[in-house]
Design an enzyme around this catalytic site. Structure first.
Site, PDB file in Angstrom:
ATOM      1  N   THR A  33       0.840  -1.194   0.000  1.00  0.00           N
ATOM      2  CA  THR A  33       0.000   0.000   0.000  1.00  0.00           C
ATOM      3  C   THR A  33       0.872   1.240   0.000  1.00  0.00           C
ATOM      4  OG1 THR A  33      -1.851  -1.083   1.065  1.00  0.00           O
ATOM      5  CG2 THR A  33      -1.619   1.280   1.468  1.00  0.00           C
ATOM      6  N   HIS A 178      -7.103 -10.520  -0.930  1.00  0.00           N
ATOM      7  CA  HIS A 178      -6.427 -10.181   0.333  1.00  0.00           C
ATOM      8  C   HIS A 178      -7.200 -10.795   1.501  1.00  0.00           C
ATOM      9  CE1 HIS A 178      -4.056  -8.271   3.272  1.00  0.00           C
ATOM     10  NE2 HIS A 178      -4.008  -7.039   2.811  1.00  0.00           N
ATOM     11  N   HIS A 181      -3.997 -10.136   7.361  1.00  0.00           N
ATOM     12  CA  HIS A 181      -3.733  -8.891   8.110  1.00  0.00           C
ATOM     13  C   HIS A 181      -4.920  -8.187   8.749  1.00  0.00           C
ATOM     14  CE1 HIS A 181       0.192  -8.610   5.579  1.00  0.00           C
ATOM     15  NE2 HIS A 181       0.307  -9.407   6.631  1.00  0.00           N
ATOM     16  N   TYR A 183      -8.050  -7.682   7.783  1.00  0.00           N
ATOM     17  CA  TYR A 183      -9.080  -7.003   6.987  1.00  0.00           C
ATOM     18  C   TYR A 183     -10.309  -7.908   6.859  1.00  0.00           C
ATOM     19  CZ  TYR A 183      -5.252  -3.800   6.616  1.00  0.00           C
ATOM     20  OH  TYR A 183      -4.234  -2.944   6.967  1.00  0.00           O
ATOM     21  N   GLY A 299       7.525 -12.347   4.198  1.00  0.00           N
ATOM     22  CA  GLY A 299       7.639 -11.802   5.547  1.00  0.00           C
ATOM     23  C   GLY A 299       9.004 -11.979   6.161  1.00  0.00           C
TER      24      GLY A 299
HETATM   25  C1  LIG Z   1       4.495   0.143   3.190  1.00  0.00           C
HETATM   26  C2  LIG Z   1       3.870  -1.220   3.305  1.00  0.00           C
HETATM   27  C3  LIG Z   1       2.629  -1.440   2.733  1.00  0.00           C
HETATM   28  C4  LIG Z   1       2.038  -2.704   2.772  1.00  0.00           C
HETATM   29  N1  LIG Z   1       0.860  -2.921   2.138  1.00  0.00           N
HETATM   30  C5  LIG Z   1       0.342  -4.165   2.038  1.00  0.00           C
HETATM   31  C6  LIG Z   1      -0.790  -4.429   1.237  1.00  0.00           C
HETATM   32  O1  LIG Z   1      -1.353  -3.539   0.569  1.00  0.00           O
HETATM   33  N2  LIG Z   1      -1.261  -5.702   1.203  1.00  0.00           N
HETATM   34  C7  LIG Z   1      -0.665  -6.723   1.900  1.00  0.00           C
HETATM   35  O2  LIG Z   1      -1.122  -7.864   1.841  1.00  0.00           O
HETATM   36  N3  LIG Z   1       0.439  -6.496   2.646  1.00  0.00           N
HETATM   37  C8  LIG Z   1       0.956  -5.261   2.714  1.00  0.00           C
HETATM   38  N4  LIG Z   1       2.128  -5.056   3.409  1.00  0.00           N
HETATM   39  C9  LIG Z   1       2.852  -6.201   3.942  1.00  0.00           C
HETATM   40  C10 LIG Z   1       3.916  -6.666   2.919  1.00  0.00           C
HETATM   41  O3  LIG Z   1       3.324  -7.190   1.742  1.00  0.00           O
HETATM   42  C11 LIG Z   1       4.854  -7.739   3.505  1.00  0.00           C
HETATM   43  O4  LIG Z   1       4.119  -8.871   3.851  1.00  0.00           O
HETATM   44  C12 LIG Z   1       5.581  -7.181   4.718  1.00  0.00           C
HETATM   45  O5  LIG Z   1       6.230  -5.960   4.399  1.00  0.00           O
HETATM   46  C13 LIG Z   1       6.628  -8.170   5.220  1.00  0.00           C
HETATM   47  O6  LIG Z   1       7.521  -8.524   4.190  1.00  0.00           O
HETATM   48  P1  LIG Z   1       9.001  -7.881   4.098  1.00  0.00           P
HETATM   49  O7  LIG Z   1       9.730  -8.313   5.347  1.00  0.00           O
HETATM   50  O8  LIG Z   1       9.586  -8.483   2.847  1.00  0.00           O
HETATM   51  O9  LIG Z   1       8.845  -6.391   4.020  1.00  0.00           O
HETATM   52  C14 LIG Z   1       2.702  -3.773   3.434  1.00  0.00           C
HETATM   53  C15 LIG Z   1       3.946  -3.538   4.029  1.00  0.00           C
HETATM   54  C16 LIG Z   1       4.529  -2.293   3.958  1.00  0.00           C
HETATM   55  C17 LIG Z   1       5.901  -2.089   4.561  1.00  0.00           C
END
Ligand SMILES: Cc1cc2nc3c(=O)[nH]c(=O)nc-3n(C[C@H](O)[C@H](O)[C@H](O)COP(=O)(O)O)c2cc1C
Length: 372
Positions: A33, A178, A181, A183, A299
């Site tokens: 997002t 989705h 998280h 929602y 993650g």
């Molecule tokens: C800025 C930001 C926006 C995110 N928006 C979404 C989203 O729109 N949908 C979603 O499923 N997860 C969202 N996440 C979670 C990420 O998809 C991901 O699962 C999370 O950052 C952990 O992975 P990473 O350690 O590779 O960052 C968001 C995370 C961040 C940091």
């Protein structure tokens, strides 16, 4: 710096066939997002943002995109329920395709993670429950939700179906539902939130019913071979927690197998709050083993852990969020074992069309800056 490896030595950079899609590597852009879609309409600056992160044969998942006017809970997030939104997505999708990317649209409904200011006519957000969300995790102020009546649920399922149809009309290769998280879908799945007494609450089968109706409706509409789902049974983000995440995850995955959908994208148990990893002894292996289609893990992954997960067959693909946000050429950097740009949390959610969005340097630029 460790010695650069050749692509053949790196499991993350091996090709993978996901259904009808030939992926050239396994480094996926996680849904992120970005809150830069003014008035819920995707903007021209997203063309550059997504094309920067596209590689030939790479899979990208778009930021969470609202399925209806009641789906929104954050400022300036995109939707896909109006013609204007569909038209605005088209050049973005075209730009990804022009560089050979495969692009899925993540569609969501936030449910109770909203307030009346985001809702049509200032109404209460809708949910599986009327229990309010108390802690905001720093993500805003919430209005107590209104529990959906049983007879209203088919209408919400239909909103997801129409959004998926619109995503295909916009040119996306498929949709990711989705279901993670905290929602709306997760608000039905998790027993700490879902306190319903109708056929959508109580037993595992009942709590999974809404999610599976959404999956089936979308699979009927666009084809199961174009449908993925994201799940986070272990997460507790937005007070959405389950007392038995393994049982929940296994139950829904076994049901998903019957629908024959393309992929299941699961968030690691260590991501309790969706954004930061914590110590955790649980793992995704039982879910990975249970699912018949493509399994994407996400993650807290870095290059080494992603390589390990693929090498040990714990995932087919690995989605990267924050590292991909800050490194538009992440697969290239992994290939060369190059240093990564650091991400800046301060600019994750600002509305600026450039800052913290399209201004993270590519490797060539970063290296030439180092040289001067
Ligand atoms: C800025 C930001 C926006 C995110 N928006 C979404 C989203 O729109 N949908 C979603 O499923 N997860 C969202 N996440 C979670 C990420 O998809 C991901 O699962 C999370 O950052 C952990 O992975 P990473 O350690 O590779 O960052 C968001 C995370 C961040 C940091």
């Amino acid at each position: 710096m460790a010695a650069a490896q050749t692509p053949t030595n790196i499991p993350l950079l091996t090709p993978y066939r996901m259904g009808n899609f030939n992926l050239s590597h396994r480094v996926v852009l996680a849904p992120l997002t970005r809150q830069r879609s003014y008035n819920n309409v995707p903007q021209p600056h997203a063309v550059l943002y997504y094309s920067q992160r596209t590689s030939n044969g790479g899979l990208l998942i778009a930021e969470a995109t609202g399925v209806s006017a009641t789906a929104q809970g954050y400022p300036e997030t995109p939707g896909i329920w109006t013609n204007e939104q569909v038209e605005a997505w088209k050049p973005i999708v075209d730009a990804v395709h022009a560089k050979g990317g495969i692009f899925f649209c993540q569609i969501w409904h936030v449910g109770r993670v909203s307030n009346s200011g985001f809702q049509p006519n200032g109404q209460a957000p809708i949910s599986s429950t009327d229990k309010p969300l108390i802690q905001s995790d720093g993500f805003g102020v919430f209005t107590p939700p209104r529990r959906l009546r049983t007879d209203e649920i088919p209408g919400i399922v239909n909103d997801f179906r129409l959004a998926a149809r619109n995503a295909m009309e916009a040119g996306f290769d498929g949709v990711e539902i989705h279901g993670a998280h905290g929602y709306l879908i997760d608000q039905f799945l998790k027993d700490h939130v879902n306190d319903r007494t109708d056929e959508y609450g109580g037993s595992l089968e009942n709590r999974c019913r809404f999610a599976l109706e959404v999956v089936e409706a979308i699979a009927d509409e666009i084809g199961a071979d174009k449908v993925g789902i994201r799940l986070s049974p272990f997460a507790e983000f937005m007070e959405s927690k389950d007392s038995n995440p393994y049982a929940l995850g296994l139950h829904i995955i076994q049901s998903l197998n019957k629908c024959g959908i393309l992929y299941c994208h699961v968030v690691e148990p260590r991501m309790k709050n969706a954004l930061d990893a914590s110590e955790c002894s649980d793992n995704l292996l039982p879910l990975r083993k249970a699912f018949n289609g493509t399994f994407i893990a996400a993650g807290g992954y870095n290059r080494e852990e992603g390589n390990k997960a693929v090498a040990e067959n714990r995932a087919d693909l690995v989605a990267y969020g924050r590292w991909f946000l800050a490194n538009p050429d992440l697969p290239k950097r992994f290939e060369l074992n190059a240093p990564l740009n650091k991400y800046n949390r301060e600019t994750f959610y600002i509305p600026d069309p450039v800052l913290g969005y399209t201004d993270y340097p590519f490797l060539e630029t970063a290296l030439s800056h180092e040289e001067v």
